[in-house]
Design an enzyme around this catalytic site. Structure first.
Site, PDB file in Angstrom:
ATOM      1  N   LYS A   9     -38.440   4.334 -39.914  1.00 39.39           N
ATOM      2  CA  LYS A   9     -38.964   4.667 -38.650  1.00 39.39           C
ATOM      3  C   LYS A   9     -40.163   5.175 -38.488  1.00 39.39           C
ATOM      4  O   LYS A   9     -40.917   5.959 -39.439  1.00 39.39           O
ATOM      5  CB  LYS A   9     -37.646   5.351 -37.751  1.00 39.39           C
ATOM      6  CG  LYS A   9     -36.405   4.586 -37.886  1.00 39.39           C
ATOM      7  CD  LYS A   9     -35.281   5.326 -36.916  1.00 39.39           C
ATOM      8  CE  LYS A   9     -33.967   4.704 -37.408  1.00 39.39           C
ATOM      9  NZ  LYS A   9     -32.935   5.399 -36.493  1.00 39.39           N
ATOM     10  N   TYR A  49     -31.511  -3.169 -31.554  1.00 42.11           N
ATOM     11  CA  TYR A  49     -30.531  -2.267 -31.144  1.00 42.11           C
ATOM     12  C   TYR A  49     -29.753  -2.703 -29.961  1.00 42.11           C
ATOM     13  O   TYR A  49     -29.120  -1.828 -29.216  1.00 42.11           O
ATOM     14  CB  TYR A  49     -31.203  -0.900 -30.759  1.00 42.11           C
ATOM     15  CG  TYR A  49     -31.440  -0.020 -31.891  1.00 42.11           C
ATOM     16  CD1 TYR A  49     -30.623   0.286 -32.845  1.00 42.11           C
ATOM     17  CD2 TYR A  49     -32.854   0.424 -32.224  1.00 42.11           C
ATOM     18  CE1 TYR A  49     -30.843   1.085 -33.799  1.00 42.11           C
ATOM     19  CE2 TYR A  49     -33.172   1.061 -33.430  1.00 42.11           C
ATOM     20  CZ  TYR A  49     -31.851   1.535 -34.084  1.00 42.11           C
ATOM     21  OH  TYR A  49     -32.690   2.272 -35.140  1.00 42.11           O
ATOM     22  N   PHE A  57     -28.987   6.738 -24.655  1.00 42.49           N
ATOM     23  CA  PHE A  57     -30.247   6.891 -25.074  1.00 42.49           C
ATOM     24  C   PHE A  57     -30.800   5.611 -25.736  1.00 42.49           C
ATOM     25  O   PHE A  57     -31.656   5.594 -26.274  1.00 42.49           O
ATOM     26  CB  PHE A  57     -29.652   7.490 -26.452  1.00 42.49           C
ATOM     27  CG  PHE A  57     -28.645   6.900 -27.484  1.00 42.49           C
ATOM     28  CD1 PHE A  57     -28.946   5.781 -28.241  1.00 42.49           C
ATOM     29  CD2 PHE A  57     -27.390   7.254 -27.273  1.00 42.49           C
ATOM     30  CE1 PHE A  57     -28.038   4.970 -28.927  1.00 42.49           C
ATOM     31  CE2 PHE A  57     -26.290   6.414 -28.037  1.00 42.49           C
ATOM     32  CZ  PHE A  57     -26.739   5.576 -28.838  1.00 42.49           C
ATOM     33  N   ARG A  85     -26.274   3.194 -46.837  1.00 41.92           N
ATOM     34  CA  ARG A  85     -25.879   3.741 -45.777  1.00 41.92           C
ATOM     35  C   ARG A  85     -25.467   5.327 -46.329  1.00 41.92           C
ATOM     36  O   ARG A  85     -25.815   6.343 -45.804  1.00 41.92           O
ATOM     37  CB  ARG A  85     -24.515   3.240 -44.954  1.00 41.92           C
ATOM     38  CG  ARG A  85     -24.823   2.139 -44.414  1.00 41.92           C
ATOM     39  CD  ARG A  85     -25.774   2.340 -42.973  1.00 41.92           C
ATOM     40  NE  ARG A  85     -24.783   3.282 -41.931  1.00 41.92           N
ATOM     41  CZ  ARG A  85     -24.950   3.103 -40.869  1.00 41.92           C
ATOM     42  NH1 ARG A  85     -26.133   2.776 -40.124  1.00 41.92           N
ATOM     43  NH2 ARG A  85     -23.997   3.663 -40.027  1.00 41.92           N
ATOM     44  N   THR A  91     -25.578   9.879 -39.139  1.00 50.97           N
ATOM     45  CA  THR A  91     -26.476   9.576 -38.066  1.00 50.97           C
ATOM     46  C   THR A  91     -27.283  10.729 -37.603  1.00 50.97           C
ATOM     47  O   THR A  91     -28.570  10.770 -37.286  1.00 50.97           O
ATOM     48  CB  THR A  91     -25.859   9.063 -36.749  1.00 50.97           C
ATOM     49  OG1 THR A  91     -25.303   7.652 -37.259  1.00 50.97           O
ATOM     50  CG2 THR A  91     -26.928   8.503 -35.709  1.00 50.97           C
ATOM     51  N   ARG A 102     -31.370  11.619 -44.813  1.00 55.47           N
ATOM     52  CA  ARG A 102     -31.511  12.299 -43.358  1.00 55.47           C
ATOM     53  C   ARG A 102     -31.245  13.905 -43.714  1.00 55.47           C
ATOM     54  O   ARG A 102     -31.542  14.689 -42.894  1.00 55.47           O
ATOM     55  CB  ARG A 102     -30.462  11.700 -42.275  1.00 55.47           C
ATOM     56  CG  ARG A 102     -31.051  10.313 -41.921  1.00 55.47           C
ATOM     57  CD  ARG A 102     -29.956   9.728 -41.132  1.00 55.47           C
ATOM     58  NE  ARG A 102     -30.381   8.465 -40.446  1.00 55.47           N
ATOM     59  CZ  ARG A 102     -29.632   7.382 -39.959  1.00 55.47           C
ATOM     60  NH1 ARG A 102     -28.310   7.715 -40.117  1.00 55.47           N
ATOM     61  NH2 ARG A 102     -30.156   6.497 -39.173  1.00 55.47           N
ATOM     62  N   ASN A 112     -34.310  10.352 -36.765  1.00 52.51           N
ATOM     63  CA  ASN A 112     -33.400  10.459 -38.291  1.00 52.51           C
ATOM     64  C   ASN A 112     -34.181   9.391 -39.339  1.00 52.51           C
ATOM     65  O   ASN A 112     -33.493   8.915 -40.329  1.00 52.51           O
ATOM     66  CB  ASN A 112     -32.046  10.066 -37.838  1.00 52.51           C
ATOM     67  CG  ASN A 112     -31.898   8.752 -37.408  1.00 52.51           C
ATOM     68  OD1 ASN A 112     -32.796   7.678 -37.236  1.00 52.51           O
ATOM     69  ND2 ASN A 112     -30.729   8.826 -36.673  1.00 52.51           N
ATOM     70  N   HIS A 115     -33.397   3.467 -40.824  1.00 47.65           N
ATOM     71  CA  HIS A 115     -32.315   2.750 -40.361  1.00 47.65           C
ATOM     72  C   HIS A 115     -31.657   1.830 -41.523  1.00 47.65           C
ATOM     73  O   HIS A 115     -32.444   1.517 -42.354  1.00 47.65           O
ATOM     74  CB  HIS A 115     -32.614   1.678 -39.355  1.00 47.65           C
ATOM     75  CG  HIS A 115     -31.750   0.491 -39.298  1.00 47.65           C
ATOM     76  ND1 HIS A 115     -30.817   0.682 -38.342  1.00 47.65           N
ATOM     77  CD2 HIS A 115     -31.678  -0.677 -39.951  1.00 47.65           C
ATOM     78  CE1 HIS A 115     -30.026  -0.675 -38.269  1.00 47.65           C
ATOM     79  NE2 HIS A 115     -30.500  -1.321 -39.238  1.00 47.65           N
ATOM     80  N   GLU A 126     -29.667  -8.912 -39.160  1.00 38.56           N
ATOM     81  CA  GLU A 126     -30.882  -8.060 -39.296  1.00 38.56           C
ATOM     82  C   GLU A 126     -31.830  -8.395 -40.181  1.00 38.56           C
ATOM     83  O   GLU A 126     -32.998  -8.655 -39.736  1.00 38.56           O
ATOM     84  CB  GLU A 126     -30.529  -6.515 -39.410  1.00 38.56           C
ATOM     85  CG  GLU A 126     -29.753  -5.892 -38.123  1.00 38.56           C
ATOM     86  CD  GLU A 126     -29.203  -4.483 -38.567  1.00 38.56           C
ATOM     87  OE1 GLU A 126     -28.771  -3.787 -37.586  1.00 38.56           O
ATOM     88  OE2 GLU A 126     -29.521  -3.967 -39.652  1.00 38.56           O
TER      89      GLU A 126
END
Ligand code: RTP
Ligand code: MG
Length: 148
Positions: A9, A49, A57, A85, A91, A102, A112, A115, A126
């Site tokens: 990100k 998203y 949010f 993950r 998260t 993270r 964070n 993704h 995706e």
């Protein structure tokens, strides 16, 4: 072979964590099959998203993900979706275990760093949302059979 979509990100890019993050997935033994550095459009962010469209949010999330360039990637390997993950962590970075990306580098749920697709169905969606078929390269390391 299983594939997942990962994106560093804007905060990860701006903090100079691109090399560190790519290194972790390389060292783990996964194979990079797609990579691009890009400015995300509002349309792409909203599609990506889309599942969070009704959440409070959502607007801030789209604002953030379009605020600067991201590194979009596809990684391949047995079990890569769940393993990535785990390597990314919870998260909220404050709840993420040390040793995860993270957990090691973040403090803010809205910043964070990375993704990762959360399941086989979302990984497939995706990958095709972010990459054209011809942007993905299948290849095999000829160095070793110890990792793949
Ligand atoms: P991501 O999709 O970005 O990999 O993150 P994730 O699966 O761990 O979390 P998800 O539930 O899909 O949420 C997407 C992103 O929305 C932001 N968020 N903010 N303020 C909040 O309560 C809240 N909850 C989620 C996070 O930046 C999260 O990465
Ligand atoms: Mg998610």
């Amino acid at each position: 072979m299983e594939r997942t979509f990962l994106a560093i990100k804007p905060d990860g890019v701006q903090r100079g964590l691109v090399g560190e993050i790519i290194s972790r997935f390389e060292a783990k033994g996964f194979t990079l099959v797609g990579l691009k550095f890009m400015q995300v459009s509002r349309e792409l962010a909203e599609q990506h998203y889309g599942v969070h469209r009704e959440k409070p949010f959502f607007a801030g999330l789209v604002e953030f993900i379009t605020s600067g360039p991201v590194v979009a990637m596809v990684w391949e390997g047995d079990g890569v979706i769940a393993a990535a993950r785990k390597m990314i962590g919870a998260t909220n970075p404050l709840n993420a275990e040390p040793g995860t990306i993270r957990g090691d580098f973040g403090v803010d749920i809205g910043r964070n760093i990375i993704h990762g697709s959360d399941a086989p169905e979302t990984a497939t969606q995706e990958v095709s949302l972010w990459f054209k078929d011809e942007e993905l390269v299948s290849w095999q390391s000829s160095l070793s059979s110890w990792i793949r």
